[in-house]
Design a protein around this motif. Structure first.
Motif, short mmCIF file in Angstrom:
data_model
loop_
_atom_site.label_atom_id
_atom_site.label_comp_id
_atom_site.label_asym_id
_atom_site.label_seq_id
_atom_site.Cartn_x
_atom_site.Cartn_y
_atom_site.Cartn_z
N MET A 278 95.03 26.42 51.33
CA MET A 278 95.71 25.24 51.85
C MET A 278 96.82 24.84 50.89
O MET A 278 96.67 24.95 49.69
N GLU A 279 97.83 24.32 51.44
CA GLU A 279 98.98 23.85 50.67
C GLU A 279 98.64 22.47 50.10
O GLU A 279 98.00 21.65 50.74
N GLN A 280 99.05 22.20 48.89
CA GLN A 280 98.77 20.94 48.22
C GLN A 280 99.97 20.00 48.35
O GLN A 280 101.10 20.41 48.13
N ALA A 281 99.72 18.76 48.74
CA ALA A 281 100.79 17.77 48.78
C ALA A 281 101.17 17.42 47.34
O ALA A 281 100.38 17.59 46.42
N ASP A 282 102.37 16.93 47.13
CA ASP A 282 102.83 16.56 45.80
C ASP A 282 102.02 15.38 45.29
O ASP A 282 101.84 14.39 45.99
N SER A 283 101.52 15.48 44.06
CA SER A 283 100.70 14.39 43.52
C SER A 283 101.53 13.41 42.69
O SER A 283 100.97 12.59 41.98
N ALA A 284 102.83 13.49 42.75
CA ALA A 284 103.70 12.55 42.03
C ALA A 284 103.53 11.15 42.62
O ALA A 284 102.84 10.95 43.61
N CYS B 237 104.56 16.76 54.44
CA CYS B 237 104.02 18.10 54.69
C CYS B 237 105.05 18.89 55.47
O CYS B 237 105.92 18.32 56.13
N GLU B 238 104.94 20.22 55.43
CA GLU B 238 105.86 21.05 56.20
C GLU B 238 105.63 20.81 57.69
O GLU B 238 104.59 20.30 58.10
N SER B 239 106.61 21.16 58.47
CA SER B 239 106.57 20.93 59.92
C SER B 239 105.29 21.50 60.54
O SER B 239 104.88 22.61 60.23
N GLY B 240 104.65 20.70 61.38
CA GLY B 240 103.44 21.14 62.08
C GLY B 240 102.17 20.89 61.31
O GLY B 240 101.09 21.23 61.78
N LYS B 241 102.27 20.30 60.12
CA LYS B 241 101.08 20.00 59.32
C LYS B 241 101.01 18.51 59.06
O LYS B 241 102.01 17.81 59.13
N THR B 242 99.82 18.03 58.74
CA THR B 242 99.61 16.61 58.50
C THR B 242 98.65 16.43 57.34
O THR B 242 97.93 17.35 56.96
N SER B 243 98.63 15.26 56.79
CA SER B 243 97.73 14.92 55.70
C SER B 243 97.14 13.54 55.99
O SER B 243 97.87 12.56 56.11
N PRO B 244 95.82 13.45 56.13
CA PRO B 244 95.20 12.15 56.38
C PRO B 244 95.50 11.17 55.24
O PRO B 244 95.69 11.61 54.10
N PRO B 245 95.51 9.86 55.52
CA PRO B 245 95.76 8.88 54.46
C PRO B 245 94.81 9.10 53.28
O PRO B 245 93.62 9.33 53.46
N GLY B 246 95.37 9.08 52.07
CA GLY B 246 94.58 9.24 50.86
C GLY B 246 94.33 10.68 50.47
O GLY B 246 93.78 10.95 49.41
N SER B 247 94.71 11.62 51.30
CA SER B 247 94.49 13.04 51.03
C SER B 247 95.71 13.65 50.36
O SER B 247 96.82 13.20 50.56
N THR B 248 95.48 14.68 49.56
CA THR B 248 96.59 15.40 48.93
C THR B 248 96.75 16.80 49.53
O THR B 248 97.49 17.61 49.00
N VAL B 249 96.04 17.07 50.62
CA VAL B 249 96.07 18.39 51.24
C VAL B 249 96.77 18.32 52.60
O VAL B 249 96.42 17.49 53.44
N CYS B 250 97.75 19.18 52.80
CA CYS B 250 98.41 19.30 54.09
C CYS B 250 97.62 20.32 54.91
O CYS B 250 97.23 21.36 54.38
N ARG B 251 97.37 20.02 56.18
CA ARG B 251 96.60 20.95 57.00
C ARG B 251 97.20 21.05 58.39
O ARG B 251 97.87 20.14 58.86
N SER B 252 96.93 22.17 59.04
CA SER B 252 97.33 22.35 60.43
C SER B 252 96.34 21.61 61.31
O SER B 252 95.20 21.35 60.91
N CYS B 253 96.75 21.29 62.52
CA CYS B 253 95.84 20.67 63.47
C CYS B 253 94.78 21.69 63.89
O CYS B 253 94.99 22.90 63.78
N GLY B 254 93.67 21.19 64.41
CA GLY B 254 92.59 22.06 64.84
C GLY B 254 92.88 22.72 66.18
O GLY B 254 93.91 22.47 66.81
N SER C 277 100.65 12.63 63.95
CA SER C 277 99.26 13.00 63.71
C SER C 277 98.85 14.12 64.67
O SER C 277 99.59 14.49 65.58
N CYS C 278 97.63 14.63 64.48
CA CYS C 278 97.08 15.63 65.38
C CYS C 278 96.54 14.93 66.62
O CYS C 278 95.87 13.90 66.51
N VAL C 279 96.87 15.47 67.78
CA VAL C 279 96.48 14.87 69.06
C VAL C 279 95.79 15.96 69.89
O VAL C 279 96.23 17.11 69.88
#
Length: 80
Positions: free
Chosen positions: A1-7, A13-30, A39-41
């Motif tokens: 998984m790609e890591q969001a910037d922790s700065a 996140c890159e196009s088509g990916k999302t990161s839930p609030p408080g998370s540092t991980v970008c993920r694809s929708c299920g 968000s993922c719908v």
């Protein structure tokens, strides 16, 4: 998984990916989901009287159309 910037400033996140609030991980929708730009719908489910006229993508919902007169539909395809 790609890591969001922790700065101090969050990086998008890159196009088509999302990161839930408080998370540092970008993920694809299920499976059976698409990214709405926010968000993922869940994908629309075509009914037995419809067919999938446009397939979904990672960033768009499927389009369901009414079953044409004289055809049989199963929610995915139409046959005459």
């Amino acid at each position: 998984m790609e890591q969001a910037d922790s700065a101090d400033v969050c990086q998008p996140c890159e196009s088509g990916k999302t990161s839930p609030p408080g998370s540092t991980v970008c993920r694809s929708c299920g499976l059976e989901q698409f990214y709405s730009g926010v968000s993922c719908v869940n994908l629309t489910t075509c009914t037995a009287s419809q067919w999938e006229s446009t397939a979904p993508s990672a960033t768009s919902d499927r389009v369901c159309s009414a079953c044409p007169s004289g055809s049989t539909c199963d929610g995915a395809s139409a046959t005459a």
